[in-house]
Design an enzyme around this catalytic site. Structure first.
Site, PDB file in Angstrom:
ATOM      1  N   LYS A   1     -11.771  -1.947   7.018  1.00 51.47           N
ATOM      2  CA  LYS A   1     -10.935  -2.809   7.849  1.00 51.47           C
ATOM      3  C   LYS A   1     -11.380  -2.749   9.311  1.00 51.47           C
ATOM      4  CE  LYS A   1      -8.408  -3.459   4.156  1.00 51.47           C
ATOM      5  NZ  LYS A   1      -7.408  -2.510   3.689  1.00 51.47           N
TER       6      LYS A   1
ATOM      7  N   ASP B   1      -1.436   6.694   6.376  1.00 55.46           N
ATOM      8  CA  ASP B   1      -2.489   5.763   5.960  1.00 55.46           C
ATOM      9  C   ASP B   1      -2.699   4.789   7.119  1.00 55.46           C
ATOM     10  OD1 ASP B   1      -4.055   3.760   4.912  1.00 55.46           O
ATOM     11  OD2 ASP B   1      -2.783   3.338   3.177  1.00 55.46           O
TER      12      ASP B   1
ATOM     13  N   TRP C   1       0.823  -1.210   0.000  1.00 51.47           N
ATOM     14  CA  TRP C   1       0.000   0.000   0.000  1.00 51.47           C
ATOM     15  C   TRP C   1       0.853   1.255   0.000  1.00 51.47           C
ATOM     16  CZ3 TRP C   1      -4.260  -1.200  -1.926  1.00 51.47           C
ATOM     17  CH2 TRP C   1      -4.915  -2.389  -1.587  1.00 51.47           C
TER      18      TRP C   1
HETATM   19  C1  LIG Z   1      -6.879  -1.986   2.290  1.00 53.40           C
HETATM   20  C2  LIG Z   1      -5.865  -0.915   2.333  1.00 53.40           C
HETATM   21  C3  LIG Z   1      -5.804   0.111   1.366  1.00 53.40           C
HETATM   22  C4  LIG Z   1      -6.710   0.149   0.161  1.00 53.40           C
HETATM   23  O1  LIG Z   1      -7.940   0.636   0.494  1.00 53.40           O
HETATM   24  P1  LIG Z   1      -9.068   0.872  -0.622  1.00 53.40           P
HETATM   25  O2  LIG Z   1     -10.168   1.440   0.207  1.00 53.40           O
HETATM   26  O3  LIG Z   1      -9.384  -0.452  -1.229  1.00 53.40           O
HETATM   27  O4  LIG Z   1      -8.549   1.827  -1.626  1.00 53.40           O
HETATM   28  C5  LIG Z   1      -4.855   1.098   1.524  1.00 53.40           C
HETATM   29  N1  LIG Z   1      -4.004   1.094   2.556  1.00 53.40           N
HETATM   30  C6  LIG Z   1      -4.019   0.127   3.486  1.00 53.40           C
HETATM   31  C7  LIG Z   1      -3.039   0.176   4.611  1.00 53.40           C
HETATM   32  C8  LIG Z   1      -4.947  -0.904   3.411  1.00 53.40           C
HETATM   33  O5  LIG Z   1      -4.966  -1.867   4.346  1.00 53.40           O
END
Ligand SMILES: *Cc1c(COP(=O)(O)O)cnc(C)c1O
Length: 355
Positions: free
Chosen positions: A191, A167, A100
């Site tokens: 998540k 993030d 990511w």
């Molecule tokens: C799942 C995830 C993403 C992607 O998220 P989307 O909503 O599918 O764009 C980005 N960063 C992390 C750390 C993730 O776990």
């Protein structure tokens, strides 16, 4: 009986939240209408949105500290780009600790000079880089607090004079931190907060409005702030369910309370991974291990079919590792009860008697 749901995302939500979400879809608060069939400008939905935004700030202890919470669309992946549009004038630093963060870096590269300040790619991202030198004059520094796929997690964050962008998609609301060290936090809901379809952005207002580039309205945080997160039709159902989850977390005692449970779950599982000779943790350094996503493999490949059958029979779902790591990944988000981890650990112990 409901399965023990270790899915990495979209993932488990509290049973009471799912029940309230179902009730609200059928008949929201007795108004004889569904929450998903009323105007987003209605008093009912505005209350949901405002509640969700203020709960997010309250749980992160960022109320009254110059931050705004937004519920946007396009997933965390759109934030890779939005961050760049809003903050990048010439130069930014990225920490590359997994899939990511690499994707975030790749999006930014088209819009300025991007410095990879550290990377753990040399060992298939199985550790967190330490002693990172952060140069001066960065527009911002970006990192991924929890690497969902590889199962590593920052326990301490590098200091930066530039705004720190994080993030937190897979560990938001899971542990106590001084959240004021971040200037922008974003997290896809699916998540640890709600269903897929909305992304929480918590931004410190003073870092905005400093770039010269034109920002498309839908990517412009100041536009969303000025419209109270209702510039366009917001994702009403994901925001509603996120609000319910944040209420659930607050009732439980907030982040400090869930952190205790999360620590218990992670300790239980990692202790078994380390104790049981049939298993090996993917992340060797215990301080780098994620409390949310535990990655591990079998030490004897010929036990795979037996183990897979055993955990499936025990009612466990979502244990297969990501294809870039292999093996297994147990995602232990906030809503996963300790009993589910205990069930998995029992299966691991039982496998030993069969080997
Ligand atoms: C799942 C995830 C993403 C992607 O998220 P989307 O909503 O599918 O764009 C980005 N960063 C992390 C750390 C993730 O776990």
């Amino acid at each position: 009986m409901k399965k023990h749901n270790f899915s990495a995302g979209p993932s488990i939500l509290p049973a009471s939240v799912i029940q309230k979400a179902a009730d609200g879809v059928l008949n929201y608060n007795g108004i004889d209408l569904s929450i998903i069939e009323i105007s987003h400008r209605s008093a009912e939905f505005i209350e949901v949105m405002e509640n969700a935004r203020s709960l997010a700030l309250e749980l992160l202890e960022l109320e009254g500290k110059g931050y705004t919470a937004l519920f946007l669309q396009g997933g965390a992946s759109t934030q890779f780009l939005a961050v760049t549009y809003n903050l990048l004038e010439s130069k930014a630093g990225y920490l590359n600790t997994g899939t990511w963060s690499a994707k975030a870096l790749k999006e930014a590269q088209h819009y300025g000079e991007i410095i990879e300040l550290a990377s753990s790619k040399d060992a298939n991202f199985n550790y967190i880089p330490k002693n990172i030198l952060v140069p001066a004059n960065l527009d911002y520094m970006h990192l991924t607090s929890n690497n969902t796929i590889f199962g590593t997690q920052f326990k301490e964050f590098p200091k930066s004079t530039a705004p720190l962008v994080c993030d937190m998609s897979s560990d938001i609301f899971s542990r106590t931190l001084d959240f004021t060290q971040f200037d922008l936090i974003y997290a896809g809901a699916q998540k640890n907060m709600g269903p897929a379809g909305t992304t929480l952005v918590v931004v410190k207002d003073e870092i905005l409005g400093k770039v010269s580039r034109h920002i498309p309205s839908m990517l412009d945080y100041q536009v969303h702030i000025s419209k109270d997160s209702m510039f366009n039709t917001p994702p009403v159902f994901p925001v509603f369910v996120s609000m319910l989850t944040l209420e659930w977390l607050k009732d439980l005692g907030g982040i400090p309370a869930i952190e205790k449970v999360n620590n218990d779950k992670a300790n239980l599982l990692y202790n078994e991974i380390d104790r049981n000779p049939l298993f090996k943790g993917f992340v060797p350094n215990s301080e780098d291990r994620s409390m949310m996503n535990a990655t591990f493999t079998l030490t004897q490949d010929n036990l795979k079919d037996t183990f897979d059958q055993m955990w499936k029979e025990a009612g466990i779902n979502g244990l297969n590792g990501h294809r870039s790591v292999g093996g297994y990944r147990a995602s232990m988000y906030n809503a996963l009860p300790l009993e589910s981890v205990a069930t998995l650990v029992n299966v691991m112990k039982h496998l030993e008697t069969k080997a």
